[in-house]
Scaffold this motif. Structure first.
Motif, PDB file in Angstrom:
ATOM      1  N   ASP A  80       0.863  -1.187   0.000  1.00 15.27           N
ATOM      2  CA  ASP A  80       0.000   0.000   0.000  1.00 15.27           C
ATOM      3  C   ASP A  80       0.902   1.240   0.000  1.00 15.27           C
ATOM      4  OD1 ASP A  80      -2.159   1.619   0.082  1.00 15.27           O
ATOM      5  OD2 ASP A  80      -3.036   0.783   1.918  1.00 15.27           O
ATOM      6  N   GLN A 100       0.516   4.444  -1.102  1.00 17.34           N
ATOM      7  CA  GLN A 100       0.019   5.750  -0.623  1.00 17.34           C
ATOM      8  C   GLN A 100      -0.101   5.827   0.896  1.00 17.34           C
ATOM      9  OE1 GLN A 100      -1.470   3.950  -2.945  1.00 17.34           O
ATOM     10  NE2 GLN A 100      -3.425   3.237  -2.159  1.00 17.34           N
ATOM     11  N   GLY A 137       0.194   9.503   0.635  1.00 13.90           N
ATOM     12  CA  GLY A 137      -0.907   9.723  -0.311  1.00 13.90           C
ATOM     13  C   GLY A 137      -2.241   9.448   0.341  1.00 13.90           C
ATOM     14  N   THR A 138      -3.301  10.007  -0.266  1.00 15.43           N
ATOM     15  CA  THR A 138      -4.638   9.735   0.276  1.00 15.43           C
ATOM     16  C   THR A 138      -5.231   8.502  -0.410  1.00 15.43           C
ATOM     17  OG1 THR A 138      -6.729  10.766   0.900  1.00 15.43           O
ATOM     18  CG2 THR A 138      -5.982  11.167  -1.349  1.00 15.43           C
ATOM     19  N   HIS A 139      -6.409   8.120   0.012  1.00 13.31           N
ATOM     20  CA  HIS A 139      -7.063   6.930  -0.544  1.00 13.31           C
ATOM     21  C   HIS A 139      -8.058   7.364  -1.613  1.00 13.31           C
ATOM     22  CE1 HIS A 139      -5.303   4.605   2.729  1.00 13.31           C
ATOM     23  NE2 HIS A 139      -5.662   5.602   3.516  1.00 13.31           N
ATOM     24  N   MET A 140      -7.536   7.560  -2.831  1.00  7.60           N
ATOM     25  CA  MET A 140      -8.353   8.145  -3.915  1.00  7.60           C
ATOM     26  C   MET A 140      -9.604   7.321  -4.223  1.00  7.60           C
ATOM     27  SD  MET A 140      -6.832  10.935  -5.064  1.00  7.60           S
ATOM     28  CE  MET A 140      -5.236  11.763  -4.983  1.00  7.60           C
ATOM     29  N   SER A 141      -9.507   6.019  -4.131  1.00  4.17           N
ATOM     30  CA  SER A 141     -10.647   5.175  -4.523  1.00  4.17           C
ATOM     31  C   SER A 141     -11.850   5.378  -3.600  1.00  4.17           C
ATOM     32  CB  SER A 141     -10.246   3.701  -4.525  1.00  4.17           C
ATOM     33  OG  SER A 141     -10.117   3.218  -3.203  1.00  4.17           O
ATOM     34  N   ARG A 142     -11.575   5.783  -2.364  1.00  8.05           N
ATOM     35  CA  ARG A 142     -12.680   5.888  -1.400  1.00  8.05           C
ATOM     36  C   ARG A 142     -13.643   7.027  -1.734  1.00  8.05           C
ATOM     37  NH1 ARG A 142      -9.329   4.662   4.243  1.00  8.05           N
ATOM     38  NH2 ARG A 142      -8.155   2.912   3.384  1.00  8.05           N
TER      39      ARG A 142
HETATM   40  N1  LIG Z   1      -2.879   8.748  -3.490  1.00  8.67           N
HETATM   41  C1  LIG Z   1      -2.828   8.647  -4.825  1.00  8.67           C
HETATM   42  N2  LIG Z   1      -3.343   7.530  -5.414  1.00  8.67           N
HETATM   43  C2  LIG Z   1      -3.321   7.472  -6.777  1.00  8.67           C
HETATM   44  C3  LIG Z   1      -2.796   8.525  -7.556  1.00  8.67           C
HETATM   45  N3  LIG Z   1      -2.928   8.190  -8.850  1.00  8.67           N
HETATM   46  C4  LIG Z   1      -3.510   6.967  -8.885  1.00  8.67           C
HETATM   47  N4  LIG Z   1      -3.733   6.513  -7.635  1.00  8.67           N
HETATM   48  C5  LIG Z   1      -4.292   5.187  -7.295  1.00  8.67           C
HETATM   49  O1  LIG Z   1      -5.475   5.284  -6.508  1.00  8.67           O
HETATM   50  C6  LIG Z   1      -5.544   4.173  -5.637  1.00  8.67           C
HETATM   51  C7  LIG Z   1      -5.523   4.638  -4.220  1.00  8.67           C
HETATM   52  O2  LIG Z   1      -6.714   4.449  -3.660  1.00  8.67           O
HETATM   53  P1  LIG Z   1      -6.875   3.681  -2.285  1.00  8.67           P
HETATM   54  O3  LIG Z   1      -8.214   4.105  -1.811  1.00  8.67           O
HETATM   55  O4  LIG Z   1      -5.729   3.894  -1.381  1.00  8.67           O
HETATM   56  O5  LIG Z   1      -6.896   2.182  -2.825  1.00  8.67           O
HETATM   57  P2  LIG Z   1      -6.897   0.865  -1.980  1.00  8.67           P
HETATM   58  O6  LIG Z   1      -5.656   0.821  -1.160  1.00  8.67           O
HETATM   59  O7  LIG Z   1      -7.163  -0.246  -2.934  1.00  8.67           O
HETATM   60  O8  LIG Z   1      -8.158   1.045  -1.078  1.00  8.67           O
HETATM   61  P3  LIG Z   1      -8.236   1.083   0.519  1.00  8.67           P
HETATM   62  O9  LIG Z   1      -7.905  -0.306   0.982  1.00  8.67           O
HETATM   63  O10 LIG Z   1      -9.635   1.499   0.794  1.00  8.67           O
HETATM   64  O11 LIG Z   1      -7.224   2.091   0.971  1.00  8.67           O
HETATM   65  C8  LIG Z   1      -4.327   3.343  -5.875  1.00  8.67           C
HETATM   66  O12 LIG Z   1      -4.584   2.327  -6.827  1.00  8.67           O
HETATM   67  C9  LIG Z   1      -3.355   4.379  -6.444  1.00  8.67           C
HETATM   68  O13 LIG Z   1      -2.324   3.848  -7.188  1.00  8.67           O
HETATM   69  C10 LIG Z   1      -2.239   9.671  -6.895  1.00  8.67           C
HETATM   70  O14 LIG Z   1      -1.733  10.620  -7.494  1.00  8.67           O
HETATM   71  N5  LIG Z   1      -2.280   9.664  -5.534  1.00  8.67           N
END
Ligand SMILES: Nc1nc2c(ncn2[C@@H]2O[C@H](COP(=O)(O)OP(=O)(O)OP(=O)(O)O)[C@@H](O)[C@H]2O)c(=O)[nH]1
Length: 257
Positions: free
Chosen positions: A3, A5, A55-60
């Motif tokens: 992870d 970010q 980094g933040t959690h963009m998908s959320r």
């Molecule tokens: N933070 C960040 N994420 C990015 C960026 N560009 C693309 N992403 C992608 O966006 C996603 C991040 O979202 P998260 O919500 O952390 O994804 P996740 O870890 O699968 O989900 P959680 O388990 O809920 O944290 C990752 O796949 C990153 O690679 C960016 O510039 N910044």
């Protein structure tokens, strides 16, 4: 899965805002008659980011809006609170831009049609909650000077009347559209038959307005109807005898504070 970010950032730099923008997604907006209208919005969602987090959690953000696409003041506040909680942030921001459809009745034939008004919602939650709404209403303006000095006719054109209100009280889009239309020379319609066309042409001729007149009329109505104290009015007419536009703006004292 690693992870990235979520990694600790050593640079110790706070970010005021991180997030997503220009996400296009269907939303529902409440009409004044109580029904919900489906439209689509261009959406931006963001939070502040602690210096320690890379980094933040963009998908959320996307996840949250997909589960909360009914939008009004109460829902927006709730969405911002959920974003803060799910992303572990102290501040959250939302912006939505969408077309809202208003039902209109032609003045003589009574034919029904719909006009679109451009709406922008902007809200943020930190120590306090703030909500700002902008409604862009199209209307007709007919030049009082042209009417006065011309043997026949007067130049007239479409204008955009933009009202921005910052208030935590619920305000109907329909109310701002009505104030805008009442302040102009004439409303515009999508569907007009010939008797309607004659009516709106003559109506505008009997109600000549400069952009300044429209701006002042909107202010009088916002104040008299106690719609809000914090507001901005911007009237722009797409001049038909010039290749440039005319505009007038009022920013309320309370908005400047
Ligand atoms: N933070 C960040 N994420 C990015 C960026 N560009 C693309 N992403 C992608 O966006 C996603 C991040 O979202 P998260 O919500 O952390 O994804 P996740 O870890 O699968 O989900 P959680 O388990 O809920 O944290 C990752 O796949 C990153 O690679 C960016 O510039 N910044």
């Amino acid at each position: 899965m690693k992870d990235v970010q979520q990694q600790v950032d050593e640079r110790d730099i706070y970010l005021n805002e991180v997030g997503i923008k220009d996400l296009v997604f269907p939303i529902e907006i409440k009409n004044k008659d109580g029904k919900w209208q489906t439209t689509h919005a261009k959406i931006s969602l963001s939070v502040d980011l602690d210096p320690s987090q890379r980094g933040t959690h963009m998908s959320r953000f996307v996840d949250i809006i997909q589960k909360n696409n009914r939008i009004d003041l109460k829902h927006i506040k709730n969405i911002l609170a959920v974003i803060q909680e799910k992303l572990g942030a102290k501040k959250s921001f939302i912006e939505l831009e969408f077309e809202y459809f208003i039902k209109k009745e032609a003045p003589v034939s009574k034919k029904i049609s719909y006009i679109n008004v451009g709406v922008k919602y902007k809200a943020w939650l930190g120590d306090t909650f703030e909500f700002e709404m902008t409604v862009n209403t199209p209307a007709t303006t007919l030049c009082p000077c042209s009417k006065e000095i011309s043997e026949v006719s007067a130049h007239n054109q479409r204008a955009n009347i933009s009202i921005t209100v910052r208030s935590n009280e619920f305000i109907w889009i329909e109310d701002l559209v009505k104030i805008s239309e009442d302040s102009a020379s004439s409303p515009v319609y999508a569907l007009l038959k010939r008797p309607d066309e004659k009516y709106v042409t003559e109506y505008a001729y009997e109600n000549p307005r400069f952009v300044e007149d429209v701006c002042r009329e909107v202010k009088i109505q916002l104040d008299e109807n106690k719609i809000a104290t914090r507001y901005k009015i911007l009237v722009e007419s797409f001049e038909s005898i010039h290749n440039h536009n005319a505009f007038a703006k009022i920013i309320s004292e309370a908005m400047l504070k």
